[in-house]
Design a protein around this motif. Structure first.
Motif, PDB file in Angstrom:
ATOM      1  N   PRO A  68      26.271  43.096  51.509  1.00  0.00           N
ATOM      2  CA  PRO A  68      27.482  42.523  50.588  1.00  0.00           C
ATOM      3  C   PRO A  68      27.212  42.607  48.991  1.00  0.00           C
ATOM      4  CG  PRO A  68      26.788  41.172  52.300  1.00  0.00           C
ATOM      5  CD  PRO A  68      25.539  42.200  52.457  1.00  0.00           C
ATOM      6  N   TYR A  69      28.097  43.226  48.133  1.00  0.00           N
ATOM      7  CA  TYR A  69      27.862  43.525  46.862  1.00  0.00           C
ATOM      8  C   TYR A  69      28.992  43.028  46.086  1.00  0.00           C
ATOM      9  CZ  TYR A  69      25.347  46.439  43.504  1.00  0.00           C
ATOM     10  OH  TYR A  69      24.684  46.839  42.531  1.00  0.00           O
ATOM     11  N   LEU A  70      28.440  42.173  45.010  1.00  0.00           N
ATOM     12  CA  LEU A  70      29.498  41.600  43.924  1.00  0.00           C
ATOM     13  C   LEU A  70      30.338  42.489  43.299  1.00  0.00           C
ATOM     14  CD1 LEU A  70      30.276  38.939  43.129  1.00  0.00           C
ATOM     15  CD2 LEU A  70      28.598  38.784  41.486  1.00  0.00           C
ATOM     16  N   ALA A  71      31.595  42.349  43.118  1.00  0.00           N
ATOM     17  CA  ALA A  71      32.378  43.363  42.265  1.00  0.00           C
ATOM     18  C   ALA A  71      33.237  42.413  41.634  1.00  0.00           C
ATOM     19  CB  ALA A  71      33.041  44.491  42.939  1.00  0.00           C
ATOM     20  N   MET A  72      33.939  43.114  40.458  1.00  0.00           N
ATOM     21  CA  MET A  72      34.900  42.483  39.666  1.00  0.00           C
ATOM     22  C   MET A  72      36.186  43.019  40.015  1.00  0.00           C
ATOM     23  SD  MET A  72      35.714  39.610  37.647  1.00  0.00           S
ATOM     24  CE  MET A  72      34.354  39.423  36.470  1.00  0.00           C
ATOM     25  N   LEU A  73      37.266  42.500  40.452  1.00  0.00           N
ATOM     26  CA  LEU A  73      38.812  43.040  40.715  1.00  0.00           C
ATOM     27  C   LEU A  73      39.449  42.276  39.338  1.00  0.00           C
ATOM     28  CD1 LEU A  73      40.697  44.502  42.547  1.00  0.00           C
ATOM     29  CD2 LEU A  73      41.080  42.471  43.845  1.00  0.00           C
ATOM     30  N   VAL A  74      40.237  43.510  39.013  1.00  0.00           N
ATOM     31  CA  VAL A  74      40.886  43.099  37.711  1.00  0.00           C
ATOM     32  C   VAL A  74      42.062  43.975  38.024  1.00  0.00           C
ATOM     33  CG1 VAL A  74      41.302  43.469  35.295  1.00  0.00           C
ATOM     34  CG2 VAL A  74      39.010  43.164  36.279  1.00  0.00           C
ATOM     35  N   VAL A  75      43.386  42.985  37.801  1.00  0.00           N
ATOM     36  CA  VAL A  75      44.638  43.752  37.629  1.00  0.00           C
ATOM     37  C   VAL A  75      45.393  43.739  36.497  1.00  0.00           C
ATOM     38  CG1 VAL A  75      47.068  43.365  38.759  1.00  0.00           C
ATOM     39  CG2 VAL A  75      45.209  42.919  40.172  1.00  0.00           C
ATOM     40  N   ASP A  76      45.808  44.868  35.966  1.00  0.00           N
ATOM     41  CA  ASP A  76      46.428  45.065  34.787  1.00  0.00           C
ATOM     42  C   ASP A  76      47.856  45.222  35.093  1.00  0.00           C
ATOM     43  OD1 ASP A  76      47.573  46.001  32.488  1.00  0.00           O
ATOM     44  OD2 ASP A  76      46.603  48.132  32.548  1.00  0.00           O
ATOM     45  N   HIS A  77      48.566  44.063  34.823  1.00  0.00           N
ATOM     46  CA  HIS A  77      49.917  43.837  35.158  1.00  0.00           C
ATOM     47  C   HIS A  77      51.102  44.677  34.444  1.00  0.00           C
ATOM     48  CE1 HIS A  77      49.327  40.668  38.018  1.00  0.00           C
ATOM     49  NE2 HIS A  77      48.396  40.132  37.088  1.00  0.00           N
ATOM     50  N   LYS A  78      50.585  45.351  33.206  1.00  0.00           N
ATOM     51  CA  LYS A  78      51.579  45.938  32.158  1.00  0.00           C
ATOM     52  C   LYS A  78      51.313  47.571  32.151  1.00  0.00           C
ATOM     53  CE  LYS A  78      53.901  42.064  31.167  1.00  0.00           C
ATOM     54  NZ  LYS A  78      55.187  41.728  31.350  1.00  0.00           N
ATOM     55  N   GLY A  79      49.830  47.720  32.625  1.00  0.00           N
ATOM     56  CA  GLY A  79      49.532  49.234  32.562  1.00  0.00           C
ATOM     57  C   GLY A  79      49.218  49.420  31.158  1.00  0.00           C
ATOM     58  N   ALA A  80      48.744  48.509  30.831  1.00  0.00           N
ATOM     59  CA  ALA A  80      48.004  48.738  29.245  1.00  0.00           C
ATOM     60  C   ALA A  80      46.635  49.159  28.933  1.00  0.00           C
ATOM     61  CB  ALA A  80      48.198  47.507  28.238  1.00  0.00           C
ATOM     62  N   GLY A  81      46.012  49.342  30.322  1.00  0.00           N
ATOM     63  CA  GLY A  81      44.569  49.816  30.137  1.00  0.00           C
ATOM     64  C   GLY A  81      43.628  48.702  30.165  1.00  0.00           C
ATOM     65  N   LEU A  82      42.701  48.885  30.933  1.00  0.00           N
ATOM     66  CA  LEU A  82      41.500  47.841  31.040  1.00  0.00           C
ATOM     67  C   LEU A  82      41.026  47.304  29.750  1.00  0.00           C
ATOM     68  CD1 LEU A  82      39.980  46.185  33.124  1.00  0.00           C
ATOM     69  CD2 LEU A  82      38.205  47.959  33.282  1.00  0.00           C
ATOM     70  N   ALA A  83      40.802  48.372  28.935  1.00  0.00           N
ATOM     71  CA  ALA A  83      40.357  47.793  27.489  1.00  0.00           C
ATOM     72  C   ALA A  83      41.067  46.897  26.879  1.00  0.00           C
ATOM     73  CB  ALA A  83      39.933  49.072  26.714  1.00  0.00           C
ATOM     74  N   ASN A  84      42.617  46.927  27.168  1.00  0.00           N
ATOM     75  CA  ASN A  84      43.411  46.103  26.125  1.00  0.00           C
ATOM     76  C   ASN A  84      43.847  45.010  26.961  1.00  0.00           C
ATOM     77  OD1 ASN A  84      43.704  48.164  24.119  1.00  0.00           O
ATOM     78  ND2 ASN A  84      44.772  49.421  25.451  1.00  0.00           N
ATOM     79  N   GLN A  85      43.091  44.300  27.942  1.00  0.00           N
ATOM     80  CA  GLN A  85      43.302  43.183  28.760  1.00  0.00           C
ATOM     81  C   GLN A  85      42.840  41.681  27.990  1.00  0.00           C
ATOM     82  OE1 GLN A  85      45.126  43.239  31.639  1.00  0.00           O
ATOM     83  NE2 GLN A  85      45.126  45.410  30.504  1.00  0.00           N
ATOM     84  N   GLY A  86      42.107  41.793  27.033  1.00  0.00           N
ATOM     85  CA  GLY A  86      41.609  40.512  26.438  1.00  0.00           C
ATOM     86  C   GLY A  86      41.108  39.461  27.338  1.00  0.00           C
ATOM     87  N   MET A  87      40.790  38.475  26.644  1.00  0.00           N
ATOM     88  CA  MET A  87      39.970  37.370  27.432  1.00  0.00           C
ATOM     89  C   MET A  87      40.762  36.796  28.612  1.00  0.00           C
ATOM     90  SD  MET A  87      36.984  37.475  26.072  1.00  0.00           S
ATOM     91  CE  MET A  87      36.170  35.969  26.941  1.00  0.00           C
ATOM     92  N   ASP A  88      42.285  36.855  28.488  1.00  0.00           N
ATOM     93  CA  ASP A  88      42.780  36.180  29.640  1.00  0.00           C
ATOM     94  C   ASP A  88      43.154  37.161  30.660  1.00  0.00           C
ATOM     95  OD1 ASP A  88      44.480  37.931  27.943  1.00  0.00           O
ATOM     96  OD2 ASP A  88      46.018  36.436  27.881  1.00  0.00           O
ATOM     97  N   MET A  89      42.156  38.239  31.020  1.00  0.00           N
ATOM     98  CA  MET A  89      42.681  39.264  31.845  1.00  0.00           C
ATOM     99  C   MET A  89      42.664  38.625  33.209  1.00  0.00           C
ATOM    100  SD  MET A  89      39.075  41.084  32.789  1.00  0.00           S
ATOM    101  CE  MET A  89      38.830  41.993  31.040  1.00  0.00           C
ATOM    102  N   ASP A  90      43.442  39.049  34.073  1.00  0.00           N
ATOM    103  CA  ASP A  90      43.568  38.450  35.409  1.00  0.00           C
ATOM    104  C   ASP A  90      42.487  39.029  36.488  1.00  0.00           C
ATOM    105  OD1 ASP A  90      44.762  37.501  37.985  1.00  0.00           O
ATOM    106  OD2 ASP A  90      46.272  38.899  38.232  1.00  0.00           O
ATOM    107  N   ARG A  91      41.436  38.384  36.660  1.00  0.00           N
ATOM    108  CA  ARG A  91      40.561  38.988  37.239  1.00  0.00           C
ATOM    109  C   ARG A  91      40.094  37.989  38.645  1.00  0.00           C
ATOM    110  NH1 ARG A  91      36.673  37.976  31.970  1.00  0.00           N
ATOM    111  NH2 ARG A  91      36.570  35.627  32.224  1.00  0.00           N
ATOM    112  N   ARG A  92      39.118  38.623  39.334  1.00  0.00           N
ATOM    113  CA  ARG A  92      38.661  37.939  40.480  1.00  0.00           C
ATOM    114  C   ARG A  92      37.165  38.377  40.943  1.00  0.00           C
ATOM    115  NH1 ARG A  92      41.037  34.830  44.653  1.00  0.00           N
ATOM    116  NH2 ARG A  92      39.497  33.977  45.965  1.00  0.00           N
ATOM    117  N   LEU A  93      36.228  37.736  41.055  1.00  0.00           N
ATOM    118  CA  LEU A  93      35.037  38.127  41.611  1.00  0.00           C
ATOM    119  C   LEU A  93      34.944  38.014  43.013  1.00  0.00           C
ATOM    120  CD1 LEU A  93      32.036  36.484  39.534  1.00  0.00           C
ATOM    121  CD2 LEU A  93      32.450  38.919  39.635  1.00  0.00           C
ATOM    122  N   LEU A  94      34.485  38.985  43.842  1.00  0.00           N
ATOM    123  CA  LEU A  94      34.517  38.799  45.325  1.00  0.00           C
ATOM    124  C   LEU A  94      33.338  39.971  45.674  1.00  0.00           C
ATOM    125  CD1 LEU A  94      35.961  41.950  45.995  1.00  0.00           C
ATOM    126  CD2 LEU A  94      37.848  41.114  45.810  1.00  0.00           C
TER     127      LEU A  94
END
Length: 379
Positions: A68-94
């Motif tokens: 079992p390996y911890l990872a971060m799943l992030v969804v970029d809803h606007k297609g702006a790129g991961l670097a432009n998500q800011g602190m309120d990015m939609d993310r989930r550890l799993l």
């Protein structure tokens, strides 16, 4: 927060085990064009970032893991790129684990439900078990965020927050100890042990009995073997043990050996330019160096800076006034060869080494280094 989002506590050496396939399937009801999902994980100090376009709200990742390996799943809803998500990015550890993992939700992946995965079900149970800590920290962070400039400069106010912070940490430690006792076969008892190891500077007197209380199956698992190896490394680095020799390039790419400094007191100091606590501790190390450098004392500084970040490393040396130290690094982040050799699980970490090459102290903070050196050189 961008890539490289995982905890230092997870950076222990990997154990050889059979690779097992996983599939992560996600579904969101939103249908925004250009939306992408990112899967961020770190393996042996190296960051891996995969991406997938959402098609009618669906995305999928496939790969292999040894455990079992911890990872971060992030969804970029606007297609702006991961670097432009800011602190309120939609993310989930799993946790990535063998088999098929399903995650489905409405607008946000952070609120989505995970199914088809026992390890992620157990993760939710573990998070609930230690949730008192998260609740306390949320309150502290909220109060600090809402504080005025005057309050942040008020010693009484800040000391109060600091006291609550340490109380929350102690609460978490207590809950983790209890979880380990009550769940000797849970994968998350190993996760809790790793965190406790970081928080108590790998205190084997506390950790060994807890590890011994785990089930035989958990101790034989890759995670269990990994933690056992970290304890064995710590035993070999106890007070009075010879400090393992090593060679690593300095800022001019010239090889430097620890044994080059035999006959001197050496502070072997693990740090990084990105490490806030390290930078806060640097003035204490500088002060001790200035006081004792002409009395047979040197600082050998090992940086855990990231690949391609040499400029950040050199910039921190300049800014913090560390030019008189001896600096080495292979720029491999948590996979730094010396850090792995010394079982470093968090920074700052340091070892004070005697002229005969023996370890005589560990993790000296604040004025502790000054006091210890004062005791030694006055003999």
């Amino acid at each position: 927060m961008k890539t490289g989002m995982l905890l230092a506590a997870l950076a222990l050496p990997a154990i050889s085990a059979a690779q097992q396939a996983y599939t992560l399937k996600g579904t969101l009801t939103t249908r925004e064009p250009g939306a992408k999902a990112y899967l961020d994980r770190r393996v042996n100090g190296e960051t891996f970032l995969d991406s997938a376009v959402l098609k009618n709200g669906h995305f999928e990742f496939k790969g292999t893991v040894k455990a079992p390996y911890l990872a971060m799943l992030v969804v970029d809803h606007k297609g702006a790129g991961l670097a432009n998500q800011g602190m309120d990015m939609d993310r989930r550890l799993l946790y990535l684990d063998k088999g098929t993992i399903l995650i489905s939700g409405k607008d946000q992946i952070s609120d989505a439900v995970i199914s088809g995965s026992e390890v992620n079900k157990e993760h939710e149970r573990y998070k609930l078990f230690i949730s008192a800590y998260d609740t306390a920290m949320a309150g502290i962070n909220s109060e600090f965020g809402a504080a005025t400039a005057a309050q942040r400069n008020d010693t009484v106010f800040m000391n109060g927050l600091n006291a609550r912070f340490h109380e929350a940490i102690n609460t978490k430690k207590g809950l983790q100890r209890r979880f380990i006792r009550e769940n000797p076969g849970s994968f998350f008892s190993i996760v809790a042990l790793k965190e406790l190891a970081v928080m108590n500077n790998m205190n084997l007197a506390e950790l060994t009995p807890m590890y011994n209380g785990l089930t035989a199956a958990l101790k034989k698992s890759p995670a269990g073997q990994e933690f056992y190896q970290s304890m064995e490394t710590e035993k070999a680095l106890g007070i009075g043990a010879p400090a393992p020799d090593f060679t690593q390039p300095d800022i001019h790419d010239k090889p430097v050996k620890l044994s080059d400094f035999k006959g001197k007191y050496v502070l072997l100091d693990f740090w990084a330019s990105w490490c806030g606590p390290c930078r806060a501790e640097n003035p204490n190390v500088v002060a001790a160096y200035k006081k004792f450098h002409d009395r047979n004392f040197v600082v050998l500084s090992v940086s855990l800076d990231q690949p391609g970040k040499k400029a950040a490393w050199l910039g921190a040396i300049e800014k913090d006034g560390l030019q008189d130290f001896v600096h080495v690094s292979d720029l491999k982040y948590w996979d730094n060869a010396v850090a792995r050799q010394y079982g470093v699980r968090g920074v700052p970490t340091n070892y004070l080494i005697a002229p005969d090459g023996r370890i005589i102290a560990k993790n000296l903070r604040g004025d502790q280094l000054d006091k210890r050196l004062g005791e030694l050189v006055s003999r």
